[in-house]
Design an enzyme around this catalytic site. Sequence first.
Site, PDB file in Angstrom:
ATOM      1  N   LYS A  13       0.835  -1.214   0.000  1.00 54.45           N
ATOM      2  CA  LYS A  13       0.000   0.000   0.000  1.00 54.45           C
ATOM      3  C   LYS A  13       0.869   1.265   0.000  1.00 54.45           C
ATOM      4  O   LYS A  13       0.696   2.148  -0.824  1.00 54.45           O
ATOM      5  CB  LYS A  13      -0.944   0.019   1.222  1.00 54.45           C
ATOM      6  N   ARG A  88     -10.332  -0.063   7.892  1.00 49.02           N
ATOM      7  CA  ARG A  88      -9.816  -1.390   8.195  1.00 49.02           C
ATOM      8  C   ARG A  88     -10.809  -2.270   8.911  1.00 49.02           C
ATOM      9  O   ARG A  88     -10.498  -3.405   9.258  1.00 49.02           O
ATOM     10  CB  ARG A  88      -8.642  -1.260   9.156  1.00 49.02           C
ATOM     11  N   ARG A 122      11.622  -5.032   5.710  1.00 46.86           N
ATOM     12  CA  ARG A 122      11.338  -3.670   5.226  1.00 46.86           C
ATOM     13  C   ARG A 122      12.164  -2.604   5.958  1.00 46.86           C
ATOM     14  O   ARG A 122      12.379  -2.668   7.156  1.00 46.86           O
ATOM     15  CB  ARG A 122       9.859  -3.340   5.423  1.00 46.86           C
ATOM     16  N   ARG A 152      10.619  -0.051  11.243  1.00 49.01           N
ATOM     17  CA  ARG A 152       9.482   0.199  12.112  1.00 49.01           C
ATOM     18  C   ARG A 152       9.484  -0.735  13.321  1.00 49.01           C
ATOM     19  O   ARG A 152       9.823  -1.908  13.202  1.00 49.01           O
ATOM     20  CB  ARG A 152       8.177  -0.018  11.310  1.00 49.01           C
ATOM     21  N   ARG A 163      -0.496  -8.836  13.330  1.00 53.87           N
ATOM     22  CA  ARG A 163      -1.098  -7.932  12.335  1.00 53.87           C
ATOM     23  C   ARG A 163      -1.768  -8.719  11.210  1.00 53.87           C
ATOM     24  O   ARG A 163      -2.842  -8.342  10.731  1.00 53.87           O
ATOM     25  CB  ARG A 163      -0.025  -6.996  11.760  1.00 53.87           C
TER      26      ARG A 163
HETATM   27  P1  AP5 Z   1       4.785  -1.478   1.965  1.00 56.23           P
HETATM   28  O1  AP5 Z   1       4.430  -0.752   0.717  1.00 56.23           O
HETATM   29  O2  AP5 Z   1       5.472  -0.715   3.021  1.00 56.23           O
HETATM   30  O3  AP5 Z   1       3.496  -2.245   2.525  1.00 56.23           O
HETATM   31  P2  AP5 Z   1       2.163  -1.717   3.220  1.00 56.23           P
HETATM   32  O4  AP5 Z   1       1.020  -2.396   2.552  1.00 56.23           O
HETATM   33  O5  AP5 Z   1       2.153  -0.231   3.289  1.00 56.23           O
HETATM   34  O6  AP5 Z   1       2.348  -2.373   4.635  1.00 56.23           O
HETATM   35  P3  AP5 Z   1       2.187  -1.755   6.106  1.00 56.23           P
HETATM   36  O7  AP5 Z   1       2.991  -2.603   7.022  1.00 56.23           O
HETATM   37  O8  AP5 Z   1       2.456  -0.296   6.112  1.00 56.23           O
HETATM   38  O9  AP5 Z   1       0.691  -2.016   6.365  1.00 56.23           O
HETATM   39  P4  AP5 Z   1       0.004  -2.027   7.710  1.00 56.23           P
HETATM   40  O10 AP5 Z   1      -1.390  -1.974   7.244  1.00 56.23           O
HETATM   41  O11 AP5 Z   1       0.355  -3.148   8.593  1.00 56.23           O
HETATM   42  O12 AP5 Z   1       0.605  -0.760   8.503  1.00 56.23           O
HETATM   43  P5  AP5 Z   1       0.047   0.706   8.780  1.00 56.23           P
HETATM   44  O13 AP5 Z   1       1.182   1.609   8.872  1.00 56.23           O
HETATM   45  O14 AP5 Z   1      -1.036   1.018   7.842  1.00 56.23           O
HETATM   46  O15 AP5 Z   1       5.699  -2.738   1.531  1.00 56.23           O
HETATM   47  C1  AP5 Z   1       6.191  -3.684   2.486  1.00 56.23           C
HETATM   48  C2  AP5 Z   1       7.572  -4.223   2.037  1.00 56.23           C
HETATM   49  O16 AP5 Z   1       7.422  -4.953   0.826  1.00 56.23           O
HETATM   50  C3  AP5 Z   1       8.621  -3.143   1.727  1.00 56.23           C
HETATM   51  O17 AP5 Z   1       9.880  -3.615   2.097  1.00 56.23           O
HETATM   52  C4  AP5 Z   1       8.528  -2.969   0.223  1.00 56.23           C
HETATM   53  O18 AP5 Z   1       9.735  -2.506  -0.338  1.00 56.23           O
HETATM   54  C5  AP5 Z   1       8.191  -4.370  -0.228  1.00 56.23           C
HETATM   55  N1  AP5 Z   1       7.340  -4.410  -1.438  1.00 56.23           N
HETATM   56  C6  AP5 Z   1       6.277  -3.610  -1.711  1.00 56.23           C
HETATM   57  N2  AP5 Z   1       5.714  -3.941  -2.904  1.00 56.23           N
HETATM   58  C7  AP5 Z   1       6.447  -4.999  -3.376  1.00 56.23           C
HETATM   59  C8  AP5 Z   1       6.354  -5.805  -4.555  1.00 56.23           C
HETATM   60  N3  AP5 Z   1       5.414  -5.586  -5.485  1.00 56.23           N
HETATM   61  N4  AP5 Z   1       7.252  -6.807  -4.709  1.00 56.23           N
HETATM   62  C9  AP5 Z   1       8.215  -7.025  -3.770  1.00 56.23           C
HETATM   63  N5  AP5 Z   1       8.358  -6.289  -2.641  1.00 56.23           N
HETATM   64  C10 AP5 Z   1       7.473  -5.290  -2.437  1.00 56.23           C
HETATM   65  O19 AP5 Z   1      -0.576   0.528  10.222  1.00 56.23           O
HETATM   66  C11 AP5 Z   1       0.231   0.273  11.348  1.00 56.23           C
HETATM   67  C12 AP5 Z   1      -0.608   0.094  12.595  1.00 56.23           C
HETATM   68  O20 AP5 Z   1      -1.338   1.311  12.848  1.00 56.23           O
HETATM   69  C13 AP5 Z   1      -1.691  -0.992  12.511  1.00 56.23           C
HETATM   70  O21 AP5 Z   1      -1.170  -2.257  12.857  1.00 56.23           O
HETATM   71  C14 AP5 Z   1      -2.705  -0.478  13.531  1.00 56.23           C
HETATM   72  O22 AP5 Z   1      -2.296  -0.772  14.835  1.00 56.23           O
HETATM   73  C15 AP5 Z   1      -2.651   1.031  13.339  1.00 56.23           C
HETATM   74  N6  AP5 Z   1      -3.629   1.500  12.359  1.00 56.23           N
HETATM   75  C16 AP5 Z   1      -3.367   2.080  11.145  1.00 56.23           C
HETATM   76  N7  AP5 Z   1      -4.511   2.358  10.484  1.00 56.23           N
HETATM   77  C17 AP5 Z   1      -5.516   1.943  11.290  1.00 56.23           C
HETATM   78  C18 AP5 Z   1      -6.921   1.933  11.161  1.00 56.23           C
HETATM   79  N8  AP5 Z   1      -7.546   2.387  10.057  1.00 56.23           N
HETATM   80  N9  AP5 Z   1      -7.655   1.416  12.177  1.00 56.23           N
HETATM   81  C19 AP5 Z   1      -7.069   0.952  13.298  1.00 56.23           C
HETATM   82  N10 AP5 Z   1      -5.741   0.923  13.485  1.00 56.23           N
HETATM   83  C20 AP5 Z   1      -4.971   1.415  12.492  1.00 56.23           C
HETATM   84 MG    MG Z   2       2.129   1.206   4.842  1.00 56.31          MG
END
Ligand code: AP5
Ligand code: MG
Length: 204
Positions: A13, A88, A122, A152, A163
């Site tokens: 994402k 989410r 990552r 992170r 997660r």
């Molecule tokens: P990356 O693009 O960073 O992945 P991502 O989908 O953004 O993953 P996140 O870990 O950020 O998602 P998340 O939903 O767990 O975390 P968030 O910060 O939203 O890519 C990941 C890795 O893969 C990288 O190394 C990249 O280089 C590699 N990659 C990417 N694309 C690739 C490809 N095509 N091929 C190969 N490699 C690739 O949330 C964190 C926390 O915040 C949650 O756990 C929760 O506690 C809280 N939170 C956030 N939003 C909410 C909400 N709406 N409600 C409640 N709690 C929330």
């Molecule tokens: Mg992200």
Amino acid sequence: MNIILLGAPGAGKGTQAVRIAEKYKIPHISTGDIFRKNIKEGTLVGLKAKSYIDKGQLVPDEVVVEIVENRLKEADCKAGYLLDGFPRTLAQAEALSKITKIDAVINLDIDLKKLADRLTGRRICRDCGESYHISTYSDKACKKCGGEIYQRDDDNIATVNSRLQVYENQTKPLIEYYSSKNLLKNIDGGQDIDKVFEDIVNIL
Ligand code: AP5
Ligand code: MG
Ligand code: ZN
């Protein structure tokens, strides 16, 4: 255009959001990034969110919804925006539908078994948010802007597993929810980064 990027933790994402926001000149709104910023600045919201994030659990709906509602009122969202990591839960999706109108939901579809490696490997740029993976990039500075690269706190294996479980139970139902509203566009998130972006651009 008002867009939601849906997908499991590590589906890509953030990686795609940076590119989409740049190409379409719309703000990239990541609730995860907003929480991390608040944690770093030691705000009340940050303090509240940290205990959930550290365990890999979701921050309570009412806290997240209020943040997004306020953010969408800002002037830069007038011409469209990209939501990354929100909604989410079904309750968040329902709340969002009362605040704004969504034009497209892009679901980055990927085998969950691939994600633990992506997440624990990552690394992220503190300044521009670009994501890297240690298998392909091990420098200490960002290739795009020279910013510091960090890992992170929630990208350790125990929190990652939690997660992924939370995603299965609470977020996956949104695929069906948006599909029934004819808004869902599925993209194969297992392809390489440029190909995923190409598919997204073709849809938008
Ligand atoms: P990356 O693009 O960073 O992945 P991502 O989908 O953004 O993953 P996140 O870990 O950020 O998602 P998340 O939903 O767990 O975390 P968030 O910060 O939203 O890519 C990941 C890795 O893969 C990288 O190394 C990249 O280089 C590699 N990659 C990417 N694309 C690739 C490809 N095509 N091929 C190969 N490699 C690739 O949330 C964190 C926390 O915040 C949650 O756990 C929760 O506690 C809280 N939170 C956030 N939003 C909410 C909400 N709406 N409600 C409640 N709690 C929330
Ligand atoms: Mg992200
Ligand atoms: Zn950078």
